[in-house]
Design a protein around this motif. Structure first.
Motif, short mmCIF file in Angstrom:
data_model
loop_
_atom_site.label_atom_id
_atom_site.label_comp_id
_atom_site.label_asym_id
_atom_site.label_seq_id
_atom_site.Cartn_x
_atom_site.Cartn_y
_atom_site.Cartn_z
N ASP A 195 31.08 30.26 35.27
CA ASP A 195 30.84 31.68 35.01
C ASP A 195 29.37 31.95 34.69
O ASP A 195 28.90 33.08 34.83
CB ASP A 195 31.69 32.16 33.83
CG ASP A 195 33.16 32.31 34.20
OD1 ASP A 195 33.45 32.45 35.41
OD2 ASP A 195 34.01 32.26 33.30
N ASN A 246 30.68 37.86 44.50
CA ASN A 246 31.83 37.95 43.59
C ASN A 246 31.46 37.45 42.21
O ASN A 246 31.90 37.99 41.19
CB ASN A 246 33.01 37.14 44.15
CG ASN A 246 33.62 37.78 45.37
OD1 ASN A 246 33.55 38.99 45.54
ND2 ASN A 246 34.23 36.97 46.22
N TRP A 247 30.66 36.39 42.16
CA TRP A 247 30.22 35.82 40.88
C TRP A 247 29.39 36.83 40.10
O TRP A 247 29.56 37.00 38.89
CB TRP A 247 29.41 34.55 41.16
CG TRP A 247 28.80 33.90 39.97
CD1 TRP A 247 29.44 33.25 38.96
CD2 TRP A 247 27.39 33.81 39.68
NE1 TRP A 247 28.52 32.75 38.05
CE2 TRP A 247 27.26 33.08 38.46
CE3 TRP A 247 26.25 34.25 40.32
CZ2 TRP A 247 26.03 32.81 37.89
CZ3 TRP A 247 25.00 33.98 39.76
CH2 TRP A 247 24.91 33.27 38.55
N ASP A 249 29.52 40.04 40.41
CA ASP A 249 30.25 41.29 40.23
C ASP A 249 31.39 41.16 39.21
O ASP A 249 32.28 42.00 39.17
CB ASP A 249 30.81 41.76 41.57
CG ASP A 249 31.21 43.23 41.54
OD1 ASP A 249 30.56 44.01 40.83
OD2 ASP A 249 32.17 43.59 42.25
N LYS A 250 31.39 40.10 38.42
CA LYS A 250 32.46 39.92 37.44
C LYS A 250 32.34 40.92 36.30
O LYS A 250 31.27 41.32 35.92
CB LYS A 250 32.42 38.48 36.88
CG LYS A 250 32.84 37.44 37.91
CD LYS A 250 32.80 36.05 37.31
CE LYS A 250 33.22 35.00 38.33
NZ LYS A 250 33.17 33.64 37.81
#
Length: 250
Positions: A195, A246-247, A249-250
């Motif tokens: 993350d 995607n990473w 846009d968490k």
């Protein structure tokens, strides 16, 4: 002796075959099978192999699905990129495993276990999956580095990004300092919280706070300007662009 290889990465499968041929020249190798379904079909239509080498992440799913569909009696040696904590799952079940990239000495030890019948032929898939998905996994929080004659501890929160250069690996801090590390990027990628750090290409493993600007680039790639980086061409590999977005846009 018949060996079945279940592996969706052709370079990894080719390396495994080369290593096995050097140690078991008399063995007949089948595969590589790169999907769960092709593995199920092969096992249902062929005699059971003497030994199976099985990757965990396949092109169409997780290889554990194979064991849920087919009653496999053959010894299994898993190949995996999971970290040492997750490997406890395999130790509990007394099946064997090899970490990627494959180490020849580790392969030799696994084959010795196979020859001495120390590898079980039953796999408790439920327990393995439970341990692999354990929420208590601990990621690396500090790095011990050498700076001149001094040795100091750097908190991972100080790291802006990690990169490789001239066969060395460096930690670059948000303050603009860099330190050389003993680990390579492959090891760091498994040790760090996904993350917080993302592997954008073969050279860079970055944090979101290290990004100053992002630009569209040729061939559907992205170009990044990193804080405190002298490299003006930091490119997100095309195959990683979707996951990178995607990473972020968490």
């Amino acid at each position: 002796m018949n060996i079945l290889i279940i592996e969706d990465e052709n370079p990894a499968a080719a390396r495994l075959k080369r290593l096995l041929q050097a140690r078991l020249p008399e063995a007949e190798m089948h595969g590589n099978l790169d999907t769960v379904q092709s593995s199920i079909d092969w096992l249902n239509t062929n005699p059971e192999p003497d030994l199976i080498f099985c990757d965990i992440q396949l092109a169409d799913g997780i290889s554990f699905e194979i064991f849920q569909e087919v009653d496999i009696k053959s010894p299994v040696i898993f190949t995996t990129a999971f970290d040492q904590y997750a490997i406890r799952a395999f130790e509990v079940n007394a099946v064997d495993y090899l970490l990627k990239p494959l180490d020849p000495d580790a392969l030799e030890k696994a084959l010795e276990k196979f020859r001495s019948n120390q590898i079980k032929t039953t796999v408790d898939i439920t327990e393995i999956k439970s341990l692999l998905q354990s929420p208590s996994k601990k990621y690396k929080s500090r790095f011990l580095v050498k700076f001149g004659e001094k040795i100091q501890s750097i908190n991972v929160t100080e790291a802006a990004f990690f990169y490789s250069e001239s066969r060395a690996t460096y930690l670059q801090t948000h303050a603009g300092k860099r330190y050389i590390l003993d680990s390579n990027l492959e090891t760091l990628e498994n040790q760090l919280d996904p993350d917080e750090f993302f592997r954008i290409n073969r050279k860079y493993l970055i944090s979101p706070d290290s990004i100053e600007e992002i630009y569209a680039h040729s061939n559907s790639r992205l170009k990044i300007k990193l804080l405190h980086s002298k490299d003006s061409d930091v490119i997100v590999s095309r195959e990683r662009v979707a996951d990178f977005k995607n990473w972020l846009d968490k």
